[in-house]
Write an enzyme that holds these catalytic residues in place. Structure first.
Site, PDB file in Angstrom:
ATOM      1  N   HIS A   1     -11.001  -4.167   9.456  1.00  0.00           N
ATOM      2  CA  HIS A   1     -11.619  -4.054   8.128  1.00  0.00           C
ATOM      3  C   HIS A   1     -12.981  -3.355   8.185  1.00  0.00           C
ATOM      4  O   HIS A   1     -13.820  -3.586   7.316  1.00  0.00           O
ATOM      5  CB  HIS A   1     -11.841  -5.439   7.510  1.00  0.00           C
ATOM      6  CG  HIS A   1     -10.602  -6.155   7.070  1.00  0.00           C
ATOM      7  ND1 HIS A   1      -9.726  -6.714   7.950  1.00  0.00           N
ATOM      8  CD2 HIS A   1     -10.105  -6.403   5.847  1.00  0.00           C
ATOM      9  CE1 HIS A   1      -8.730  -7.293   7.278  1.00  0.00           C
ATOM     10  NE2 HIS A   1      -8.940  -7.120   5.999  1.00  0.00           N
TER      11      HIS A   1
ATOM     12  N   GLU B   1       0.812  -1.235   0.000  1.00  0.00           N
ATOM     13  CA  GLU B   1       0.000   0.000   0.000  1.00  0.00           C
ATOM     14  C   GLU B   1       0.834   1.270   0.000  1.00  0.00           C
ATOM     15  O   GLU B   1       0.506   2.241  -0.688  1.00  0.00           O
ATOM     16  CB  GLU B   1      -0.972   0.007   1.184  1.00  0.00           C
ATOM     17  CG  GLU B   1      -2.196  -0.886   0.995  1.00  0.00           C
ATOM     18  CD  GLU B   1      -1.927  -2.348   1.291  1.00  0.00           C
ATOM     19  OE1 GLU B   1      -0.818  -2.672   1.758  1.00  0.00           O
ATOM     20  OE2 GLU B   1      -2.835  -3.174   1.058  1.00  0.00           O
TER      21      GLU B   1
HETATM   22  C1  LIG Z   1      -2.548  -4.379   4.291  1.00  0.00           C
HETATM   23  C2  LIG Z   1      -3.531  -5.252   3.612  1.00  0.00           C
HETATM   24  N1  LIG Z   1      -3.700  -5.165   2.290  1.00  0.00           N
HETATM   25  C3  LIG Z   1      -4.601  -5.940   1.662  1.00  0.00           C
HETATM   26  C4  LIG Z   1      -5.361  -6.821   2.370  1.00  0.00           C
HETATM   27  C5  LIG Z   1      -6.413  -7.663   1.669  1.00  0.00           C
HETATM   28  N2  LIG Z   1      -5.937  -9.039   1.630  1.00  0.00           N
HETATM   29  C6  LIG Z   1      -6.251  -9.926   2.586  1.00  0.00           C
HETATM   30  S1  LIG Z   1      -5.472 -11.364   2.393  1.00  0.00           S
HETATM   31  C7  LIG Z   1      -4.734 -10.838   0.980  1.00  0.00           C
HETATM   32  C8  LIG Z   1      -3.826 -11.744   0.241  1.00  0.00           C
HETATM   33  C9  LIG Z   1      -2.710 -12.189   1.106  1.00  0.00           C
HETATM   34  O1  LIG Z   1      -1.867 -13.010   0.393  1.00  0.00           O
HETATM   35  P1  LIG Z   1      -0.742 -13.822   1.109  1.00  0.00           P
HETATM   36  O2  LIG Z   1       0.053 -12.925   1.987  1.00  0.00           O
HETATM   37  O3  LIG Z   1      -0.019 -14.566   0.070  1.00  0.00           O
HETATM   38  O4  LIG Z   1      -1.527 -14.804   2.079  1.00  0.00           O
HETATM   39  P2  LIG Z   1      -2.554 -15.968   1.667  1.00  0.00           P
HETATM   40  O5  LIG Z   1      -3.905 -15.343   1.623  1.00  0.00           O
HETATM   41  O6  LIG Z   1      -2.136 -16.505   0.373  1.00  0.00           O
HETATM   42  O7  LIG Z   1      -2.452 -16.936   2.783  1.00  0.00           O
HETATM   43  C10 LIG Z   1      -5.088  -9.532   0.691  1.00  0.00           C
HETATM   44  C11 LIG Z   1      -4.649  -8.759  -0.478  1.00  0.00           C
HETATM   45  C12 LIG Z   1      -5.172  -6.876   3.764  1.00  0.00           C
HETATM   46  N3  LIG Z   1      -5.907  -7.671   4.550  1.00  0.00           N
HETATM   47  N4  LIG Z   1      -4.238  -6.109   4.363  1.00  0.00           N
END
Ligand SMILES: Cc1ncc(C[n+]2csc(CCOP(=O)(O)OP(=O)(O)O)c2C)c(N)n1
Ligand SMILES: [Mg+2]
Lengths: 321, 333
Positions: B138, B69
């Protein structure tokens, strides 16, 4: 490394508990008993089970939105977890947190986290406490491939490295961050090579084979405990479900999911290994499976019998008094 | 000879769709407009606002980013300073926390610090609010954070038509605009002009007229306030409901004119009451229209706690329709 029978079966039990817990959680979700969102860990069980097997109750972890597995592998109470999902007063967070914020400070779990990458520097801070108070406690930070592209990854790893803090960074590369595939988010093929830039070891691990995660986790935790500093472990793994329960998953193919399930399932791999090495018999697995089912059912019962969380007491938890 | 303006055609759209329509309109109109954010391209965004845009405009103008971000917003600042007009999406307003330096120390202040040499024509689209069981990280309503910062504009539409028109105006504005949608408005419907539609920033909208009290509100609480006003009408109380639409710049005149007519002010917002933007409006009225008031200005707003997870807890911390009815009756009664 040879893994003894008891350890092998315990690893299997932890993985089986995670799998079963989430199957039940999905069922409860389908019955409209769970509100909000759940992000399931199924497919990745060998990572949390193998690494956290080396942790004591006074070691710490930081977790993610996909936190059920990390929580269970740190020996959480299933009843309090289910109670949290159901919004009950007896839940780990008194119904205030839900799936994405379950914490169990009594077991050193500093919380699931709704902020991607949010837990990384927090684990570094826990490791600072360990060092400052002259203990041999360690901290493990679990985070995803997506989390590795937050600024907190860079800042956290560098801080841990320059102060040789007792922390293990466990990057769970499950191939996607929501809908975004790893190949679109990284310009390097081997993410573990990043570790060299911080001056710490970086190891890529087959995250589907609990022998591998157990071995790599053991070495990294031992190194941290000895005071030799941090390690980055990149665990190649896969989530079977969508990003969240109900995700239509248009960004990946059914074949891909089936391929991982059929050929790289952590529970199946563990079973094969344990049977091949004659560490246990099929009857042992049946017994464990039955015990796991019963433990999960007890948890659900406890949660369903618990009173709803009280709105009256909400302001109590805002400030410490 | 006088030409009558042809009534512009409208179509019923979801709020999310109307936002997408504004993006499409501006992407077509100005090739300097680019949009980027997490999962916005092929997937169309977590709330489907950008659905279909990749196909029409291609991957150079509709870009997926990693989860970074601070980097994403900073990149928008740099691109805006150098001639593009970026629209970035942060999936949840809560994630502004990660990008606050770029929003506050960079985007908001660059023009002023540089003695007017620069302009930062960017839009940060995001969404906030509670009501979906997404818990404390959230579900927040953080408009007061950004309304406090000189150099930023702050927009919070409540209807599909306003969403389209205000987003278009935000993109055409030469300043950084924080555009905050609400997660529970995306699936609400309304008539939206299908042609070019721009609603100027800084103009409030009287969503319902009345003479007994003025309710000033924004975002999802506009819908709650309109429901409350309907209930109040059944009891013989005529509430005027003003949707400020943009917090910065604020349409002070529309608020003051209404209060001078009704003599009573109730400000309703979902964000925590303490140091919330409602205090700004209440003190504006106290300072400028004190002699017109028959009762002290009143605020009805979120409880001073983070947003809890459980559904019944979540509802208990933000103003619901009946809370507004109750507060209005207290003020009039
Ligand atoms: C700071 C932030 N940006 C975006 C999100 C939205 N979001 C939640 S999970 C996710 C993907 C996370 O990917 P990863 O770190 O690979 O974990 P996975 O879900 O694959 O376990 C996103 C973009 C968030 N929760 N927090
Ligand atoms: Mg991932």
């Amino acid at each position: 490394m040879n893994i003894a029978r008891d350890t092998a079966l315990e690893l299997y039990r932890v993985m089986g508990t995670i799998r079963r817990f989430e199957q039940r959680a999905e069922q409860l979700f389908g019955e409209n008993k769970i509100w909000g969102t759940i992000h399931n860990y199924s497919g990745q069980e060998a990572v949390a089970a193998g690494v956290s097997a080396h942790l004591r109750d006074d070691d710490w972890i930081t977790s993610t939105h996909r936190g059920h597995g990390h929580c269970i592998a740190k020996r959480a109470d299933l009843g309090k977890m289910f109670a949290e999902l159901l919004g009950r007063e007896t839940g780990y967070c008194r119904g205030r947190g839900g799936s994405m914020h379950i914490a169990d400070t009594s077991k050193g779990n500093l919380g699931a986290n709704g902020i991607v990458g949010g837990g990384i520097p927090i684990a570094v801070g826990a490791a600072l406490t360990a060092k400052q108070t002259k203990t041999d406690r360690v901290a493990v930070s679990y985070f995803g491939d997506g989390g590795a592209n937050q600024g907190t990854f860079h800042e956290g790893l560098n801080l841990a490295a320059i102060w040789a803090l007792p922390v293990v960074f466990v990057l769970e590369n499950n191939q996607y961050a929501e809908t975004n595939p790893v190949r679109d988010a990284f310009a390097v093929e081997d993410i573990a090579t990043r570790a060299a830039g911080y001056g710490m070891p970086g190891v890529t691990v087959n995250g589907q084979d609990v022998r591998e995660t157990y071995r790599a986790g053991g070495e990294a935790v031992a190194r941290a405990r000895r005071g030799d500093g941090p390690t980055l472990l990149v665990m190649d793994t896969y989530r079977y479900g969508g990003h969240y329960y109900g995700d239509p998953q248009v960004y990946r193919s059914k074949e891909e999911i089936e391929e991982w399930r059929a050929k790289r399932d952590p529970l199946a791999i563990a079973r094969d290994w344990i049977l091949t090495e004659k560490l246990a018999s099929p009857a042992d697995f049946d017994r464990i499976d039955t015990e796991v089912d019963a433990a999960v059912e007890r948890g659900v019962k406890f949660a369903e019998a618990s009173p709803p969380a009280s709105p009256i007491t909400l302001p109590e938890d805002v400030y410490a008094t | 000879m006088q030409l009558k303006e042809a009534p512009s055609a409208t179509r019923e759209m979801f709020y999310a769709e109307a936002l997408g329509d504004a993006l499409r309109q501006e992407l077509r109109r100005d090739e300097r407009v680019v949009i980027f954010g997490e999962d916005i391209a092929a997937h169309g965004g977590a709330f489907q606002v950008t659905a279909g845009l990749l196909k029409e405009f291609g991957k150079d103008r509709v870009k997926n980013t990693p989860i970074s971000e601070n980097g994403i917003v900073g990149m928008a600042v740099g691109a805006a300073l150098t001639g593009l007009r970026p629209v970035v999406e942060l999936m949840y307003v809560d994630f502004m926390g990660l990008a606050m330096d770029q929003i506050v120390n960079q985007a908001a202040q660059n023009r002023f610090m540089f003695g007017g040499q620069a302009r930062v024509p960017m839009v940060l689209r995001t969404q906030g609010g509670s009501g979906r069981g997404n818990a404390a990280q959230h579900s927040k309503s953080l408009e007061a954070w950004v309304a406090h910062v000189a150099g930023l504009k702050v927009v919070m539409p409540s209807t599909p038509a306003d969403a389209k028109g205000l987003l278009a105006a935000a993109i055409r504005d030469d300043n950084p605009v924080i555009f905050i949608e609400h997660k529970l408005l995306y699936r609400t419907k309304g008539e939206v002009p299908t042609g070019e539609h721009v609603v100027p920033l800084g103009v409030a909208d009287v969503k319902r007229e009345g003479s007994d009290l003025t309710i000033v509100t924004w975002s999802r609480e506009v819908l709650f306030s309109l429901d409350a006003a309907a209930k109040l009408a059944d009891e013989g109380i005529a509430a005027e409901v003003i949707d400020v639409r943009t917090l910065v710049p604020l349409d002070r005149e529309t608020i003051l004119r209404s209060v001078r007519k009704t003599h009573r002010l109730l400000v309703v917002h979902e964000a925590v009451k303490r140091a919330g933007y409602g205090a700004e409006i209440a003190s504006l009225v106290a300072e400028e229209a004190f002699d017109d008031l028959d009762a002290p200005p009143k605020r009805l707003a979120g409880l001073e706690t983070p947003i809890p997870y459980a559904q019944h807890l979540e509802k208990s911390v933000v103003p619901q329709v009946d809370d507004i009815v109750h507060a209005a009756k207290g003020l009039v009664g």
